[in-house]
Design an enzyme around this catalytic site. Structure first.
Site, short mmCIF file in Angstrom:
data_model
loop_
_atom_site.label_atom_id
_atom_site.label_comp_id
_atom_site.label_asym_id
_atom_site.label_seq_id
_atom_site.Cartn_x
_atom_site.Cartn_y
_atom_site.Cartn_z
CE LYS A 1 -2.36 -0.43 3.80
NZ LYS A 1 -1.93 -1.71 4.37
NE ARG B 1 -3.55 -0.86 10.24
CZ ARG B 1 -2.50 -0.25 9.69
NH1 ARG B 1 -2.57 0.99 9.30
NH2 ARG B 1 -1.39 -0.91 9.51
P1 AMP Z 1 1.38 0.99 8.75
O1 AMP Z 1 2.60 1.73 8.35
O2 AMP Z 1 0.12 1.53 8.14
O3 AMP Z 1 1.52 -0.50 8.56
O4 AMP Z 1 1.20 1.22 10.34
C1 AMP Z 1 2.19 0.82 11.25
C2 AMP Z 1 1.57 0.64 12.63
O5 AMP Z 1 1.01 1.90 13.08
C3 AMP Z 1 0.42 -0.35 12.71
O6 AMP Z 1 0.87 -1.68 12.85
C4 AMP Z 1 -0.33 0.16 13.95
O7 AMP Z 1 0.37 -0.19 15.13
C5 AMP Z 1 -0.20 1.68 13.80
N1 AMP Z 1 -1.33 2.25 13.00
C6 AMP Z 1 -1.22 2.93 11.83
N2 AMP Z 1 -2.42 3.34 11.40
C7 AMP Z 1 -3.33 2.90 12.31
C8 AMP Z 1 -4.75 2.98 12.40
N3 AMP Z 1 -5.48 3.61 11.47
N4 AMP Z 1 -5.35 2.41 13.46
C9 AMP Z 1 -4.63 1.78 14.43
N5 AMP Z 1 -3.29 1.64 14.40
C10 AMP Z 1 -2.62 2.20 13.35
#
Ligand code: AMP
Length: 257
Positions: A43, A122
């Site tokens: 993504k 999410r």
């Molecule tokens: P990502 O880079 O989108 O994979 O996000 C990394 C981490 O940030 C995730 O594994 C969650 O711990 C936290 N995170 C990011 N966006 C969200 C969200 N919308 N809701 C909850 N946790 C989030």
């Protein structure tokens, strides 16, 4: 040749007290996109490629947390410190905190240049809150893109993913090897494995995705906004596929505010 100036996302990354030095140009019918897909489908890579093609801001909630991690401990609010603990364990940060954080950055959702949301919403609660906010602002999503990839390929991609500590470029030991091991091709920064890309965190993140994010797909199917794309192939191929699908989609769907 002139370099195209990238949107600097200052307000998104640092919060409402910051000022963006370069905003996307306001356009009559901006793209307002949400990207869905399990961790590892690519993504973030697609968001960065689409951002270049569509000139919209790439709004990643994960990037906000990673930017906060670079701050000194004493500069972080207790709520942010606790959010970063959830992230370190590979768990989702609680909805109340994520919604407050995105709420503070709502100017980015109103931006006349449009946006690509990556990593938000999410959970169902986050999707409902976003729908309510957009309705109150008379804004509409153009589409919700759902990237799909078989689980074995996701695990292989995540386990081999390396990110440049300086420019955040993403490499992969199977699909996009750096020219010099351990160093970024672009800025020669050190390549690091993200804390939450370690095997124990990958498992927790995929479970969290199944539990919390799959209901979102049902939600956006019901609202008629879901556009599913197979995330197989090289990043540029997936991006071209996405752009073709989006153009066809926009000619068939009138966004409802
Ligand atoms: P990502 O880079 O989108 O994979 O996000 C990394 C981490 O940030 C995730 O594994 C969650 O711990 C936290 N995170 C990011 N966006 C969200 C969200 N919308 N809701 C909850 N946790 C989030």
């Amino acid at each position: 040749m002139d370099k195209v100036r990238r949107n600097d996302r200052a307000v998104w990354l640092q919060g409402p007290s910051a000022v963006c030095s370069h905003l996307p140009k306001a356009v009559p019918d901006p793209w307002r996109l949400v990207l869905l897909g399990a961790p590892g489908v690519g993504k973030g890579t697609q968001a960065a490629l689409l951002d270049k093609e569509l000139h919209v801001c790439h709004l990643s909630t994960g990037d906000v947390f990673r930017a906060a991690k670079n701050h000194r401990e004493c500069e972080l609010s207790p709520a942010m410190k606790s959010a970063l603990e959830f992230m370190r364990r590979g768990e989702l940060v609680p909805d109340s905190f994520v919604l407050a954080m995105v709420g503070e950055r709502s100017a980015c959702l109103r931006c006349g240049g449009g946006f690509i949301l990556d990593g938000f919403p999410r959970t169902l609660e986050q999707a409902e809150a976003l729908a309510e906010f957009l309705k109150s602002e008379r804004l509409a999503l153009t589409a919700v893109i759902n990237y799909e990839l078989p689980v074995e390929q996701i695990v292989a991609r995540l386990g081999g993913r390396l990110t440049c500590e300086k420019c955040k470029a993403v490499f992969n030991l199977t699909e996009r090897r750096p020219k010099i091991a351990g160093l970024c091709d672009i800025c020669h920064g050190k390549l690091l494995q993200r804390e939450d890309d370690r095997p124990e965190s990958i498992r927790v993140r995929l479970e969290a995705y199944d539990r919390s994010t799959l209901p979102l797909i049902q939600f956006y199917k019901r609202t008629g906004q879901l556009l599913t794309i197979a995330a197989t192939g090289a990043p540029q191929e997936i991006c071209s596929k996405t752009l073709t699908a989006l153009t066809a989609w926009r000619s068939r769907h009138v966004p409802v505010a």
